[in-house]
Design a protein around this motif. Structure first.
Motif, mmCIF file in Angstrom:
data_model
loop_
_atom_site.group_PDB
_atom_site.id
_atom_site.type_symbol
_atom_site.label_atom_id
_atom_site.label_comp_id
_atom_site.label_asym_id
_atom_site.label_seq_id
_atom_site.Cartn_x
_atom_site.Cartn_y
_atom_site.Cartn_z
ATOM 1 N N LEU A 137 -11.145 11.411 2.715
ATOM 2 C CA LEU A 137 -10.457 10.316 3.406
ATOM 3 C C LEU A 137 -11.308 9.712 4.507
ATOM 4 O O LEU A 137 -11.319 8.491 4.707
ATOM 5 C CB LEU A 137 -9.161 10.843 4.025
ATOM 6 C CG LEU A 137 -7.881 10.545 3.258
ATOM 7 C CD1 LEU A 137 -6.707 11.247 3.919
ATOM 8 C CD2 LEU A 137 -7.635 9.036 3.191
ATOM 9 N N ALA A 138 -12.049 10.567 5.214
ATOM 10 C CA ALA A 138 -12.897 10.075 6.301
ATOM 11 C C ALA A 138 -13.946 9.103 5.762
ATOM 12 O O ALA A 138 -14.252 8.084 6.409
ATOM 13 C CB ALA A 138 -13.572 11.249 7.018
ATOM 14 N N GLU A 146 -2.068 13.477 -10.933
ATOM 15 C CA GLU A 146 -2.905 13.782 -9.765
ATOM 16 C C GLU A 146 -3.373 12.485 -9.106
ATOM 17 O O GLU A 146 -3.394 12.362 -7.872
ATOM 18 C CB GLU A 146 -4.130 14.599 -10.186
ATOM 19 C CG GLU A 146 -3.785 15.948 -10.798
ATOM 20 C CD GLU A 146 -5.019 16.643 -11.394
ATOM 21 O OE1 GLU A 146 -5.214 17.819 -11.083
ATOM 22 O OE2 GLU A 146 -5.765 16.010 -12.165
ATOM 23 N N VAL A 147 -3.762 11.515 -9.959
ATOM 24 C CA VAL A 147 -4.212 10.223 -9.429
ATOM 25 C C VAL A 147 -3.085 9.588 -8.625
ATOM 26 O O VAL A 147 -3.285 9.114 -7.497
ATOM 27 C CB VAL A 147 -4.658 9.281 -10.578
ATOM 28 C CG1 VAL A 147 -4.869 7.862 -10.070
ATOM 29 C CG2 VAL A 147 -5.937 9.803 -11.231
ATOM 30 N N GLY A 159 -1.451 7.760 -3.569
ATOM 31 C CA GLY A 159 -0.306 7.601 -2.656
ATOM 32 C C GLY A 159 -0.645 8.093 -1.254
ATOM 33 O O GLY A 159 -0.308 7.440 -0.261
ATOM 34 N N GLU A 160 -1.333 9.237 -1.183
ATOM 35 C CA GLU A 160 -1.733 9.775 0.124
ATOM 36 C C GLU A 160 -2.720 8.840 0.820
ATOM 37 O O GLU A 160 -2.608 8.571 2.020
ATOM 38 C CB GLU A 160 -2.393 11.160 -0.041
ATOM 39 C CG GLU A 160 -1.438 12.264 -0.512
ATOM 40 C CD GLU A 160 -0.285 12.496 0.461
ATOM 41 O OE1 GLU A 160 -0.530 12.461 1.683
ATOM 42 O OE2 GLU A 160 0.868 12.684 -0.008
ATOM 43 N N VAL A 161 -3.696 8.334 0.047
ATOM 44 C CA VAL A 161 -4.707 7.432 0.629
ATOM 45 C C VAL A 161 -4.037 6.174 1.170
ATOM 46 O O VAL A 161 -4.376 5.692 2.260
ATOM 47 C CB VAL A 161 -5.786 7.068 -0.424
ATOM 48 C CG1 VAL A 161 -6.733 5.997 0.125
ATOM 49 C CG2 VAL A 161 -6.565 8.312 -0.846
ATOM 50 N N LEU A 189 -2.139 2.090 -9.641
ATOM 51 C CA LEU A 189 -1.419 0.844 -9.338
ATOM 52 C C LEU A 189 -0.011 1.165 -8.837
ATOM 53 O O LEU A 189 0.447 0.622 -7.823
ATOM 54 C CB LEU A 189 -1.378 -0.021 -10.612
ATOM 55 C CG LEU A 189 -0.564 -1.310 -10.570
ATOM 56 C CD1 LEU A 189 -1.145 -2.267 -9.539
ATOM 57 C CD2 LEU A 189 -0.569 -1.976 -11.951
ATOM 58 N N ARG A 190 0.671 2.071 -9.544
ATOM 59 C CA ARG A 190 2.029 2.459 -9.130
ATOM 60 C C ARG A 190 2.031 3.068 -7.736
ATOM 61 O O ARG A 190 2.976 2.891 -6.967
ATOM 62 C CB ARG A 190 2.624 3.467 -10.112
ATOM 63 C CG ARG A 190 3.236 2.836 -11.358
ATOM 64 C CD ARG A 190 4.119 3.850 -12.097
ATOM 65 N NE ARG A 190 3.373 5.046 -12.452
ATOM 66 C CZ ARG A 190 2.656 5.161 -13.571
ATOM 67 N NH1 ARG A 190 2.582 4.154 -14.423
ATOM 68 N NH2 ARG A 190 2.004 6.280 -13.824
ATOM 69 N N ALA A 191 0.942 3.781 -7.403
ATOM 70 C CA ALA A 191 0.880 4.448 -6.099
ATOM 71 C C ALA A 191 0.439 3.499 -4.989
ATOM 72 O O ALA A 191 0.393 3.890 -3.826
ATOM 73 C CB ALA A 191 -0.072 5.635 -6.171
#
Ligand SMILES: [Zn+2]
Length: 531
Positions: free
Chosen positions: A158-159, A185-186, A191-193, A221-223
């Motif tokens: 993430l960093a 997983e994607v 979603g987290e990103v 795309l959904r996330a």
């Protein structure tokens, strides 16, 4: 509700160029870039300036297009300043609208492959983005191995993404470089990103190693991701990249996506998709995948008689989308399992108005069955089927007659002392009252015969100049006690049309001759040559 803009990024010319056996020339690249631009792709990543002469030349001058022309390259090397890195300098000098940097985002790769510290890698990302922004370029960062990196060390992955975003990169692209990540997983990781970086700045770059690159793109795309990267026909190293030729029609034709998102591809562009997909295969000199979703020759083909009669009544009964929306067409296969309904539907498609009680239909069906018993396969050879039907219904002009042909194969030692094989064909053709004798040498006997046959057809010559053989397939079949050869020839012409013809014989030259003749006659027929 207004629809959200979703961006498409094509990397056929960069990641796709990594495919085994693919080697684009500059002219190839420019032709493909133009095609992608016309299709309505937002970003065309055309290469890696500085990595090879073709890509360096491509970016040496402005190539005006509607799409955002993108150059690919590495972030500055560790331990160097941005102003003292020749690779980065070449990238910044490229005549491109955007620069897509690739950087490591997996701590393990930073230590082992890059042999540097995590902090130096982050500094390299920041410096590179800043340098490209200062040059006035739009900036993207491909986070290599993002998903594997995130699983190992989410904070560091993430960093890396955040470093680029905070420095002003337009897009942070999450790459499944090894192609092994699964859709659920994607969806979770993207979603987290997207909690840290707004989704309209996040892209997905999926590889197809579990055959889920398209599914992974939709999961992202959904996330929340709003850029999808992929290639035409899923070209790319190993098992390929996400296939834009499957993604585009799904986005345009499936209500769940079509109602939510706008893409740069118009309905008119979508109707060109099959042509674009086949044009890439032609350029690569490959046979098109018949079973490709949406655009393959078999994508809307139906064989069983009961399905065919339902399709005649209402195509929606057996089709998930209308084939013409993507520039494909419905096809009802004629085979020895087929009944009259297939035959009628197929005749309807090739433009015959035949009464369903016409007694000639039984004759045609019998003829097809008899021929299939000796090795013909009309379900692939649509042009030969059409000719057979037209002949039985008395509608094919006798354009020309091959009175005789002779093919020879000679093996000898040439002046340099090398053993070579030379094939030569002589053909005697009657066109009306004129007789033409043509000879040609070829790479093999069939090639020589083809060249001689098409050399001079008198008044018909102008109708066949655009004719090209694009594929030639041979199969040995066991029919009864003897082996026979089945030849399938795929041809194309200047209008972008493709058709397949067939020949069957115990002799490969005879079988090839039949298929060649059908191809030429079919071309004359479709060009409206006078009988
Ligand atoms: Zn890739």
């Amino acid at each position: 509700m207004p629809r959200e803009r979703l961006y498409l990024f094509d990397t056929t010319l960069r990641d796709g160029a990594q495919t085994n056996g693919v080697d684009f020339t500059l002219a190839d690249k420019l032709a493909i870039a133009h095609m992608l631009d016309e299709l309505g792709i937002d970003y065309v990543e055309a290469g890696y300036p500085g990595a090879n002469p073709t890509d360096t030349n491509l970016f040496a001058e402005r190539r005006p297009m509607r799409a955002c022309l993108t150059a690919f390259g590495m972030t500055r090397r560790p331990g160097r300043s941005a102003s003292n890195d020749p690779g980065l300098a070449a990238l910044l000098a490229a005549q491109a609208d955007a620069i897509c940097f690739v950087a490591k985002s997996w701590d393990y790769h930073v230590r082992v492959a890059l042999e540097t510290t995590e902090e130096e890698n982050l500094a390299s990302i920041r410096d590179s983005v800043r340098a490209a922004k200062a040059k006035g370029r739009e900036v993207l960062l491909d986070c290599e191995h993002f998903f594997d990196g995130y699983k190992a060390n989410p904070a560091y992955a993430l960093a890396c993404a955040k470093a680029a975003y905070d420095e002003g990169a337009r897009w942070v692209v999450l790459c499944d470089t090894n192609g092994g990540t699964l859709p659920h997983e994607v969806e979770k990781i993207v979603g987290e990103v997207c909690k840290q970086i707004p989704g309209d700045h996040v892209g997905i770059h999926a590889h197809n190693d579990t055959e889920q690159a398209v599914a992974n793109s939709f999961a992202a795309l959904r996330a929340g991701a709003r850029q999808i990267q992929g290639t035409l026909n899923g070209l790319g190293e190993r098992c390929g990249n996400a296939n834009l030729v499957s993604i585009i029609p799904t986005l345009k034709l499936k209500p769940d996506y079509a109602q939510k998102f706008d893409i740069g591809v118009s309905d008119g562009g979508l109707a060109q998709l099959a042509r674009v997909s086949h044009a890439l295969d032609d350029l690569l000199n490959r046979a098109a995948d018949r079973h490709a979703p949406y655009v393959g020759e078999s994508a809307f083909a139906t064989k069983a008689g009961i399905h065919a009669s339902a399709i005649m009544k209402d195509p929606a009964t057996y089709e998930h989308v209308p084939p013409e929306r993507v520039g494909n067409k419905r096809k009802l296969l004629v085979s020895d399992q087929s009944g009259r309904s297939n035959l009628l539907a197929e005749l309807d498609r090739v433009g015959f108005a035949v009464d369903k009680d016409d007694p000639r239909l039984s004759r045609l069906l019998d003829e097809v069955k008899e021929r299939e018993a000796i090795g013909y396969a009309y379900e692939t050879a649509d042009a030969s089927f059409e000719l057979l039907a037209r002949r039985l219904l008395g509608k094919v002009p006798g354009y020309f007659d091959v009175e005789k042909f002779d093919v020879s194969v000679e093996q000898r030692i040439n002046a340099k002392g090398e053993r070579i094989t030379v094939s030569m064909a002589v053909v005697k053709v009657r066109v009306g009252d004129d007789l033409f004798i043509s000879a040609a040498e070829g790479i093999g006997p069939v090639n020589a015969l083809d060249l001689a046959l098409r050399k001079d057809l008198g008044k018909y010559q102008s109708y066949i100049t655009g004719l090209e053989l694009t594929d030639y397939r041979v199969r040995i079949l066991n029919a009864g006690t003897e082996a026979v050869t089945r030849v399938l020839i795929e041809s194309g012409d200047e209008t972008g049309d493709h058709w397949t013809t067939i020949g069957v014989s115990a002799n490969i030259i005879d079988a090839s001759f039949q298929a060649l003749m059908d191809s030429i006659v079919y071309k004359l027929l479709k060009s409206g040559a006078p009988g």
